[in-house]
Scaffold this active site. Structure first.
Site, mmCIF file in Angstrom:
data_model
loop_
_atom_site.group_PDB
_atom_site.id
_atom_site.type_symbol
_atom_site.label_atom_id
_atom_site.label_comp_id
_atom_site.label_asym_id
_atom_site.label_seq_id
_atom_site.Cartn_x
_atom_site.Cartn_y
_atom_site.Cartn_z
ATOM 1 N N GLU A 11 0.992 -0.778 0.219
ATOM 2 C CA GLU A 11 0.402 0.326 0.413
ATOM 3 C C GLU A 11 0.949 1.049 0.242
ATOM 4 O O GLU A 11 0.207 2.336 -0.102
ATOM 5 C CB GLU A 11 -1.634 -0.110 1.315
ATOM 6 C CG GLU A 11 -1.863 -1.501 1.288
ATOM 7 C CD GLU A 11 -3.261 -1.312 1.846
ATOM 8 O OE1 GLU A 11 -3.668 -1.402 1.987
ATOM 9 O OE2 GLU A 11 -2.249 -0.945 3.495
ATOM 10 N N ASP A 198 -12.534 -6.967 -2.311
ATOM 11 C CA ASP A 198 -13.225 -7.868 -2.147
ATOM 12 C C ASP A 198 -14.436 -7.064 -1.301
ATOM 13 O O ASP A 198 -14.480 -5.683 -1.162
ATOM 14 C CB ASP A 198 -11.905 -9.346 -0.925
ATOM 15 C CG ASP A 198 -12.317 -8.157 0.239
ATOM 16 O OD1 ASP A 198 -11.502 -7.840 0.386
ATOM 17 O OD2 ASP A 198 -13.107 -8.054 1.130
HETATM 18 N N1 ADE Z 1 -9.085 -5.447 3.945
HETATM 19 C C1 ADE Z 1 -9.259 -5.919 2.496
HETATM 20 N N2 ADE Z 1 -10.579 -6.124 2.677
HETATM 21 C C2 ADE Z 1 -10.883 -6.261 4.099
HETATM 22 C C3 ADE Z 1 -11.990 -7.600 4.836
HETATM 23 N N3 ADE Z 1 -12.499 -8.564 3.658
HETATM 24 N N4 ADE Z 1 -12.204 -7.036 5.802
HETATM 25 C C4 ADE Z 1 -11.070 -6.861 6.720
HETATM 26 N N5 ADE Z 1 -10.070 -6.447 6.313
HETATM 27 C C5 ADE Z 1 -10.177 -6.162 4.775
#
Ligand code: ADE
Length: 230
Positions: A11, A198
């Site tokens: 990042e 996601d």
């Molecule tokens: N960072 C990226 N996706 C995530 C998720 N599903 N839960 C926690 N942190 C995250």
């Protein structure tokens, strides 16, 4: 001086590449990169994952660098059907979803004996970040909403639904609210900028590695443009 925190190497690597006249100092096992970024004095740091790392990192930025604002950039899981992988969420506010003192009459998420449920992001940083994003990521939709953070990678539909019902969160990740909390205690403005990798449901562990790089690209582009406008 602006503090920029990313949880993971991926990042912050692209941001560090763009910096000039870099001086590195290590505190609490974290490397702080001080230098110029698009005409702005910044300190960029990888905090490590989770709320404790993020809070410690924020306090070091305040104590050692006297930062006047903090930006947290990175990726997150979407909690809203309208927010797709690749889109961006700017924090209106942030809270810690794994704080639970319900037994003492506090709403879930509220830290006992603190006067706020969530920590408000700076409206001016939000406005500038939205403009910057629309300019450099025209194919990406920018949302403004609540970020809910906890020491948990959310990859379960039931947990996701609980986060939506309890907090009306827009996205979930593992650092933002801890940075917000530490910034609040120090009376420093902050903004969380997260690109969605996601959907925080049963497909999250598959989508996350597939979309991580694209999501990071969006948040980094936004941040670089934001620095120009500050
Ligand atoms: N960072 C990226 N996706 C995530 C998720 N599903 N839960 C926690 N942190 C995250």
């Amino acid at each position: 001086m602006l503090g920029i925190i990313g949880a993971m190497d991926e990042e912050v690597a692209k941001i560090k590449e763009q910096m000039q006249d870099v001086k590195i100092r290590t505190r609490a096992s974290m490397d702080f990169y001080e230098g110029g970024l698009n005409g702005h004095s910044v300190v960029v740091v990888r905090s490590g994952i989770g709320k404790v790392n993020a809070a410690m990192c924020t306090q070091i930025l305040v104590d050692e660098y006297q930062v006047r604002a903090i930006i947290n950039t990175g990726i997150a899981g979407s909690l809203n059907a309208d927010i797709n992988i690749g889109d961006i969420v700017l924090s209106t506010d942030a809270l810690e979803h794994d704080m639970d003192a319900v037994a003492f009459g506090y709403p879930v998420g509220q830290i006992p004996r603190m006067d706020t449920l969530s920590f408000e992001a700076d409206p001016e940083l939000r406005r500038l970040a939205k403009e910057a994003c629309e300019e450099v990521n025209p194919d990406v939709t920018v949302f403004e909403g609540r970020v809910v953070s906890g020491d948990q990678f959310v990859s379960d539909k039931a947990k996701k639904e609980w986060l939506v019902e309890q907090f009306a969160g827009y996205c979930t990740e593992m650092e933002g609210a801890a940075i917000a909390h530490a910034a609040y205690l120090n009376q420093i403005p902050f903004l969380i900028i997260r690109a969605i990798s996601d959907k925080a449901d049963d497909s999250a562990s598959v989508d996350y590695p597939a979309f991580e790089a694209k999501a990071i690209e969006h948040s980094v582009k936004l941040l670089l443009e934001l620095c120009k406008r500050l």
